[in-house]
Motif scaffolding. Structure first.
Motif, short mmCIF file in Angstrom:
data_model
loop_
_atom_site.label_atom_id
_atom_site.label_comp_id
_atom_site.label_asym_id
_atom_site.label_seq_id
_atom_site.Cartn_x
_atom_site.Cartn_y
_atom_site.Cartn_z
N ALA A 93 0.83 -1.20 0.00
CA ALA A 93 0.00 0.00 0.00
C ALA A 93 0.87 1.25 0.00
O ALA A 93 0.56 2.23 -0.71
N ALA A 94 1.95 1.23 0.77
CA ALA A 94 2.85 2.38 0.81
C ALA A 94 3.50 2.61 -0.55
O ALA A 94 3.62 3.76 -1.02
N GLU A 95 3.90 1.54 -1.20
CA GLU A 95 4.54 1.68 -2.50
C GLU A 95 3.56 2.20 -3.55
O GLU A 95 3.96 2.98 -4.44
N ARG A 96 2.31 1.81 -3.47
CA ARG A 96 1.32 2.35 -4.41
C ARG A 96 1.21 3.87 -4.26
O ARG A 96 1.20 4.61 -5.26
N GLU A 97 1.12 4.33 -3.01
CA GLU A 97 1.00 5.77 -2.78
C GLU A 97 2.29 6.49 -3.17
O GLU A 97 2.26 7.58 -3.76
N GLU A 98 3.43 5.91 -2.82
CA GLU A 98 4.70 6.55 -3.13
C GLU A 98 4.95 6.61 -4.63
O GLU A 98 5.47 7.60 -5.14
N LYS A 99 4.60 5.56 -5.35
CA LYS A 99 4.77 5.57 -6.81
C LYS A 99 3.94 6.69 -7.43
O LYS A 99 4.41 7.42 -8.32
N GLU A 100 2.72 6.83 -6.95
CA GLU A 100 1.86 7.90 -7.44
C GLU A 100 2.46 9.26 -7.13
O GLU A 100 2.42 10.19 -7.95
N SER A 101 3.04 9.40 -5.93
CA SER A 101 3.64 10.67 -5.53
C SER A 101 4.85 10.99 -6.40
O SER A 101 4.99 12.12 -6.91
N TYR A 102 5.75 10.02 -6.54
CA TYR A 102 6.96 10.27 -7.33
C TYR A 102 6.64 10.56 -8.79
O TYR A 102 7.32 11.37 -9.44
N GLU A 103 5.61 9.92 -9.32
CA GLU A 103 5.33 10.08 -10.74
C GLU A 103 4.37 11.21 -11.07
O GLU A 103 4.40 11.75 -12.18
N HIS A 104 3.51 11.62 -10.10
CA HIS A 104 2.49 12.60 -10.43
C HIS A 104 2.30 13.72 -9.40
O HIS A 104 1.89 14.82 -9.79
N ARG A 105 2.57 13.48 -8.12
CA ARG A 105 2.22 14.48 -7.10
C ARG A 105 3.37 15.43 -6.76
O ARG A 105 3.15 16.60 -6.46
N MET A 106 4.60 14.93 -6.77
CA MET A 106 5.73 15.73 -6.32
C MET A 106 6.12 16.75 -7.39
O MET A 106 6.14 16.44 -8.58
N SER A 107 6.47 17.93 -6.92
CA SER A 107 6.94 18.97 -7.84
C SER A 107 8.35 18.65 -8.33
O SER A 107 9.06 17.83 -7.75
N ARG A 108 8.77 19.31 -9.39
CA ARG A 108 10.12 19.11 -9.91
C ARG A 108 11.16 19.49 -8.83
O ARG A 108 12.17 18.80 -8.68
#
Length: 232
Positions: free
Chosen positions: A88-103
């Motif tokens: 579950a953590a990796e699902r959220e983190e993958k989404e963050s790294y690929e779409h949520r986090m700014s440059r």
């Protein structure tokens, strides 16, 4: 006034140390905490539960707003639950790294070599998930419950987490603080009540023999301390 009785007050017995013991104590603490690092590779070597239990006992002594102690420490060693937490953590983190986090955020993280993979959640013998109790629940005589307002929740839980990390470090254990965002899955998997919100996930164990950490330093004292001593 609510009509509640005041706590009885008792004399405080100070544990006064000699100047030598004071200096030795703070130096030992500094030396121990200097060795603390964020560890991402863990050994499978078992950790005595007594170490975890006493570290949580120490953390639960933290000061808190109105002494409401708005925290819950959930200790997970069950392999299946750790697997669920990791996935579950990796699902959220993958989404963050690929779409949520700014440059800018990704560029700040890049030198540390982190990504969305979190194998340490399964590797570490224990995972401690700290929950903040946003409000209390009081059971009334008729069996119903009413909400009790909590004060300075985030500040109180933050102090307790700091004390927990210190205690675990003094026990010779390695830790990592992980705050996947959003963290709602932690409450769901661990079946926490509605008044609790996940604050941080902490893998705990011994570092793997081949564990590596980035060669980074901390700011010097003159960059983090400001002193007013009355002298000109």
């Amino acid at each position: 006034m609510s009509g509640k009785k005041a706590y009885p007050f008792v004399p405080y017995t100070a544990h006064r140390l000699s100047p030598e013991a004071q200096r030795d104590g703070v130096r030992l603490y500094l030396e121990t905490m200097t060795r603390r690092r964020t560890i991402r590779e863990y050994s499978s070597e078992p950790v005595p539960f007594e170490l975890i239990e006493n570290a949580i006992r120490a953390a639960s002594l933290a000061p808190s707003g109105a002494n409401q102690q708005p925290w819950t420490f959930v200790v997970v060693s069950d392999p299946e639950l750790k697997r669920q937490l990791r996935e579950a953590a990796e699902r959220e983190e993958k989404e963050s790294y690929e779409h949520r986090m700014s440059r800018e955020w990704l560029e700040a993280l890049e030198p540390l070599g982190t990504d969305w993979h979190k194998p340490h959640i399964e590797q570490a013998p224990y995972v401690i998930v700290v929950f903040a109790q946003l409000y209390g629940l009081e059971t009334l005589p008729d069996g119903s419950q009413r909400k009790v307002k909590h004060y300075y929740v985030q500040e109180s839980v933050g102090i307790a987490v700091g004390m927990l990390l210190s205690a675990l470090t003094f026990a010779g254990l390695a830790t990592l603080t992980h705050t996947p965002n959003p963290m709602g899955f932690l409450g769901q998997i661990l079946k926490r009540p509605a008044n609790e919100r996940a604050y941080v996930l902490i893998p705990v164990g011994y570092p793997a023999e081949d564990a590596e950490v980035p060669a980074i330093g901390k700011k010097p004292l003159d960059q983090v301390m400001v002193r007013f001593d009355g002298r000109r």
